[in-house]
Design a protein around this motif. Structure first.
Motif, PDB file in Angstrom:
ATOM      1  N   UNK A 321      -1.612  10.373  11.037  1.00  0.00           N
ATOM      2  CA  UNK A 321      -2.973  10.194  11.534  1.00  0.00           C
ATOM      3  C   UNK A 321      -3.918  10.127  10.342  1.00  0.00           C
ATOM      4  N   UNK A 322      -4.635   9.037  10.242  1.00  0.00           N
ATOM      5  CA  UNK A 322      -5.586   8.845   9.149  1.00  0.00           C
ATOM      6  C   UNK A 322      -6.986   9.113   9.699  1.00  0.00           C
ATOM      7  N   UNK A 323      -7.623  10.139   9.142  1.00  0.00           N
ATOM      8  CA  UNK A 323      -8.961  10.507   9.588  1.00  0.00           C
ATOM      9  C   UNK A 323     -10.000  10.188   8.518  1.00  0.00           C
ATOM     10  N   UNK A 324     -11.248  10.357   8.878  1.00  0.00           N
ATOM     11  CA  UNK A 324     -12.334  10.140   7.919  1.00  0.00           C
ATOM     12  C   UNK A 324     -12.083  11.015   6.689  1.00  0.00           C
ATOM     13  N   UNK A 325     -12.165  10.385   5.505  1.00  0.00           N
ATOM     14  CA  UNK A 325     -11.948  11.098   4.252  1.00  0.00           C
ATOM     15  C   UNK A 325     -10.525  11.029   3.741  1.00  0.00           C
ATOM     16  N   UNK A 326      -9.568  10.516   4.550  1.00  0.00           N
ATOM     17  CA  UNK A 326      -8.174  10.410   4.107  1.00  0.00           C
ATOM     18  C   UNK A 326      -7.984   9.165   3.239  1.00  0.00           C
ATOM     19  N   UNK A 327      -7.330   9.346   2.106  1.00  0.00           N
ATOM     20  CA  UNK A 327      -7.033   8.245   1.181  1.00  0.00           C
ATOM     21  C   UNK A 327      -5.524   8.052   1.113  1.00  0.00           C
ATOM     22  N   UNK A 328      -5.048   6.865   1.507  1.00  0.00           N
ATOM     23  CA  UNK A 328      -3.625   6.577   1.602  1.00  0.00           C
ATOM     24  C   UNK A 328      -3.261   5.466   0.621  1.00  0.00           C
ATOM     25  N   UNK A 329      -2.157   5.646  -0.121  1.00  0.00           N
ATOM     26  CA  UNK A 329      -1.631   4.611  -1.011  1.00  0.00           C
ATOM     27  C   UNK A 329      -0.336   4.064  -0.422  1.00  0.00           C
ATOM     28  N   UNK A 330      -0.255   2.747  -0.257  1.00  0.00           N
ATOM     29  CA  UNK A 330       0.977   2.085   0.173  1.00  0.00           C
ATOM     30  C   UNK A 330       1.653   1.546  -1.087  1.00  0.00           C
ATOM     31  N   UNK A 331       2.896   1.934  -1.333  1.00  0.00           N
ATOM     32  CA  UNK A 331       3.558   1.468  -2.544  1.00  0.00           C
ATOM     33  C   UNK A 331       4.969   0.960  -2.244  1.00  0.00           C
ATOM     34  N   UNK A 332       5.531   0.287  -3.245  1.00  0.00           N
ATOM     35  CA  UNK A 332       6.849  -0.310  -3.124  1.00  0.00           C
ATOM     36  C   UNK A 332       6.895  -1.578  -3.946  1.00  0.00           C
ATOM     37  N   UNK A 333       8.094  -2.111  -4.241  1.00  0.00           N
ATOM     38  CA  UNK A 333       8.213  -3.296  -5.100  1.00  0.00           C
ATOM     39  C   UNK A 333       7.689  -4.560  -4.431  1.00  0.00           C
ATOM     40  N   UNK A 334       7.488  -5.613  -5.230  1.00  0.00           N
ATOM     41  CA  UNK A 334       7.057  -6.903  -4.692  1.00  0.00           C
ATOM     42  C   UNK A 334       8.032  -7.373  -3.618  1.00  0.00           C
ATOM     43  N   UNK A 335       7.465  -7.915  -2.526  1.00  0.00           N
ATOM     44  CA  UNK A 335       8.281  -8.505  -1.485  1.00  0.00           C
ATOM     45  C   UNK A 335       8.706  -7.559  -0.395  1.00  0.00           C
ATOM     46  N   UNK A 336       8.308  -6.288  -0.476  1.00  0.00           N
ATOM     47  CA  UNK A 336       8.773  -5.314   0.519  1.00  0.00           C
ATOM     48  C   UNK A 336       7.869  -5.275   1.753  1.00  0.00           C
ATOM     49  N   UNK A 337       6.717  -5.955   1.685  1.00  0.00           N
ATOM     50  CA  UNK A 337       5.895  -6.083   2.886  1.00  0.00           C
ATOM     51  C   UNK A 337       4.590  -5.313   2.885  1.00  0.00           C
TER      52      UNK A 337
END
Length: 487
Positions: A321-337
């Protein structure tokens, strides 16, 4: 390294608009096998200079000379042209040659090895990730075996492994290479000189040495210029004050006053204009959307998430659950989506992901396709304003170095760096509740990055970001990392 000159600009003048040149009597030379960085402010004309080298544009005055005349030039552009996006990989590489190549698949395999990628030749270009497309752009230039290789922001969208491989490749590259990039560490690893395009003088200054040495040298020069200006300003004030005193006393003192005014004018002529390249965007705050009283605070709910592995989608259940003030990083190698996930989130088509309908979303897409390229920058910013206030809009835009000329320009005609600054300016005006950022450092001058990182770090809404630049990410508060490679 050979001392023979392979490229020479001789007093080249080029202008898009009459009497507003991008280059004015610019002269420099590049020697064989040299590896040169091309520096300059966003919009100064770096990509235009590349077009003059390739012959796509012709100078209005002066000459661009390749030695020998049959010297070939290959360019890895910032983005794949729209007309090529629907082609298969094989069809795309076929367009690099005037005649049909019967050994095309073998040639593609060779350049794929050089750029460390393996992609199916039957798949369409538009179906690949930004990082995979970046590798295709470089391979497209290399397959032509050019004598001069031009790279326009080659690290954009590349992951750490991709940047490391490209750096090693260029360190061993045996032909001439000229690179536009805002990645300082990348440039410093292999360059032996810098061409500095000054948007005020319209000249190209040439420096030898590695990238950091040249940046330090330019910085010291600016300090000297600022000191010279400070001294001149003090002298001007003194002369003008004395001139005013003597002018009121009459007689021979009027002649003395005149000489002092002339001396003040001479001192003004000695002042040096501070170069525009070294302006940095102002610090800014991205305001947060005001939510209705009944809002429960949930911005995004993720019940499952999908990654691409071996060209197949793989999903796994999550409870995020992402609420106000939450900072999320999506990571992974090129091509993973990663970019696919963000785009589907924006479109509302990501399976297992729900964005609360009350939330206003600010989207920074790596290719800027969230902007209407046929619209002027002025109209794009005014459209983003809930309460129309042109003076306020212009004031905010000025903080992002977008002056009246830039605002009156169609977005498609802006430089990639200016599009990036426009995108951030638009986010400030929008006041979103959720920021979705896909490679927000792409095309942005490195001087601006700490300012942008600070604004994102302090953003009080929800933030979901993809970035391959560790130094940038380290400056932004991250509360949770979603690693698609672990799916």
């Amino acid at each position: 390294m050979s001392n023979e000159v392979v490229l020479r600009f001789s007093e080249v003048t080029y202008e898009y608009v009459h009497k507003k040149p991008l280059l004015e009597e610019a002269s420099f030379s590049v020697r064989q096998r040299s590896r040169v960085a091309l520096m300059g402010q966003n919009g100064a004309g770096k990509s235009t200079l590349f077009k003059l080298i390739t012959g796509e544009l012709k100078p209005h005055e002066g000459q661009v000379v390749l030695t020998p005349k049959d010297t070939s030039v290959g360019i890895a552009r910032q983005v794949i042209p729209a007309e090529h996006m629907g082609l298969t990989v094989r069809e795309y590489f076929a367009t690099a040659f005037a005649e049909k190549k019967y050994n095309l698949d073998k040639l593609i395999a060779n350049v794929f090895g050089a750029v460390n990628v393996s992609l199916p030749l039957e798949k369409k270009v538009k179906e690949f990730s930004g990082g995979q497309q970046a590798r295709l752009l470089l391979a497209y230039a290399l397959i032509q075996e050019p004598d001069i290789l031009l790279l326009d922001e080659p690290t954009n969208n590349l992951d750490k492994a991709g940047i490391e491989h490209l750096t090693g490749f260029l360190m061993m590259y045996e032909k001439t290479c000229i690179v536009i990039s805002h990645d300082a560490d990348f440039l410093n690893a292999f360059t032996d000189g810098v061409l500095y395009l000054d948007s005020f003088t319209k000249k190209v200054e040439q420096y030898t040495g590695n990238y950091f040495d040249v940046v330090e040298e330019i910085g010291k020069r600016i300090e000297r210029e600022n000191l010279q200006n400070a001294r001149a300003e003090q002298e001007i004030k003194r002369l003008k004050a004395q001139s005013e005193q003597f002018a009121h006393k009459g007689g021979k003192l009027r002649a003395v006053a005149k000489r002092m005014r002339e001396s003040a004018e001479e001192a003004e002529d000695t002042m040096v204009d501070v170069r525009k390249e070294d302006k940095t965007i102002r610090e800014f705050v991205i305001p947060v959307q005001e939510f209705p009283a009944f809002f429960n605070g949930q911005i995004v709910k993720i019940d499952s998430i999908t990654a691409i592995k071996d060209n197949e989608p793989i999903s796994t259940e999550r409870d995020i659950t992402i609420r106000r003030g939450s900072h999320i990083l999506i990571q992974g190698p090129n091509g993973i989506g990663k970019s696919t996930f963000l785009e589907k989130l924006i479109q509302g088509t990501a399976e297992g992901v729900t964005v609360s309908p009350e939330v206003k979303v600010g989207y920074y897409k790596q290719d800027f396709s969230m902007l209407d390229f046929g619209q002027t920058a002025f109209d794009a910013l005014m459209d983003a304003m809930q309460l129309k206030d042109e003076p306020l809009m212009r004031s905010i835009a000025a903080g992002f170095l977008l002056d009246g000329k830039a605002l009156g320009t169609e977005i498609g005609a802006l430089s990639e760096g200016q599009k990036g600054l426009l995108a951030f300016c638009r986010l400030v005006i929008m006041k979103p509740g959720l920021l979705v950022l896909d490679e927000p450092t792409n095309h942005i001058n490195f001087r601006h990055l700490p300012v942008i990182a600070k604004a994102l770090d302090e953003y009080e809404g929800a933030l979901i970001m993809v970035s391959h630049i560790p130094d940038f990410v380290a400056q932004v508060r991250i509360d949770e990392i979603i690693d698609l490679s672990s799916i």
